[in-house]
Design a protein around this motif. Sequence first.
Motif, PDB file in Angstrom:
ATOM      1  N   VAL A   1       1.010  -1.295   0.062  1.00 38.85           N
ATOM      2  CA  VAL A   1       0.137  -0.087   0.121  1.00 38.85           C
ATOM      3  C   VAL A   1       1.106   1.525  -0.140  1.00 38.85           C
TER       4      VAL A   1
ATOM      5  N   PRO B   1       0.522   4.659   1.967  1.00 36.61           N
ATOM      6  CA  PRO B   1      -0.083   5.462   2.843  1.00 36.61           C
ATOM      7  C   PRO B   1      -0.557   6.617   2.489  1.00 36.61           C
ATOM      8  N   ASP B   2       0.421   7.534   1.760  1.00 35.23           N
ATOM      9  CA  ASP B   2       0.231   8.809   1.350  1.00 35.23           C
ATOM     10  C   ASP B   2      -0.171   9.421   0.081  1.00 35.23           C
TER      11      ASP B   2
ATOM     12  N   ARG C   1      -5.068   5.699  -2.024  1.00 38.50           N
ATOM     13  CA  ARG C   1      -4.148   5.975  -0.894  1.00 38.50           C
ATOM     14  C   ARG C   1      -4.770   4.558  -0.037  1.00 38.50           C
ATOM     15  N   ARG C   2      -3.972   3.975   0.565  1.00 34.58           N
ATOM     16  CA  ARG C   2      -3.781   2.528   1.385  1.00 34.58           C
ATOM     17  C   ARG C   2      -4.502   1.483   0.553  1.00 34.58           C
ATOM     18  N   GLU C   3      -4.925   1.609  -0.439  1.00 33.91           N
ATOM     19  CA  GLU C   3      -5.592   0.332  -1.174  1.00 33.91           C
ATOM     20  C   GLU C   3      -4.045  -0.681  -1.620  1.00 33.91           C
TER      21      GLU C   3
END
Length: 116
Positions: free
Chosen positions: A48, A50-51, A86-88
């Motif tokens: 992932v 995160p940003d 984001r975060r997927e």
Amino acid sequence: MSPQRLFKVTDFLQPADGEPIRSVITESADAAVVAWYVKPGQQISAHVHPDGQDTWTILSGCGEYRLSASGESIAIAQGDVLVAHRREVHGVLNTGQDPLVFVSVVTPAALGFELV
């Protein structure tokens, strides 16, 4: 003078026998454009960002694109565009007989990643 705006993907592809190589085509504070050459049977591990976001455009080949930490995936092929927000979770396994070649655009460039 303005920065270079035209690039040939084939100039950046780096086949490797170990892990696929992340080959940066161009990078700015806004985005990094990366070429990938994934041999049959190779994979990019699930991860992932995160940003930020990672968008892939598949130029040739096929594979299984990871959608979750539990292993859920979908088949992908030439002409597909995949967006990991984001975060997927995302990653890929080349399940075909030919190289999987794609361009990834990560925004922002310094978004970082975490393995799943």
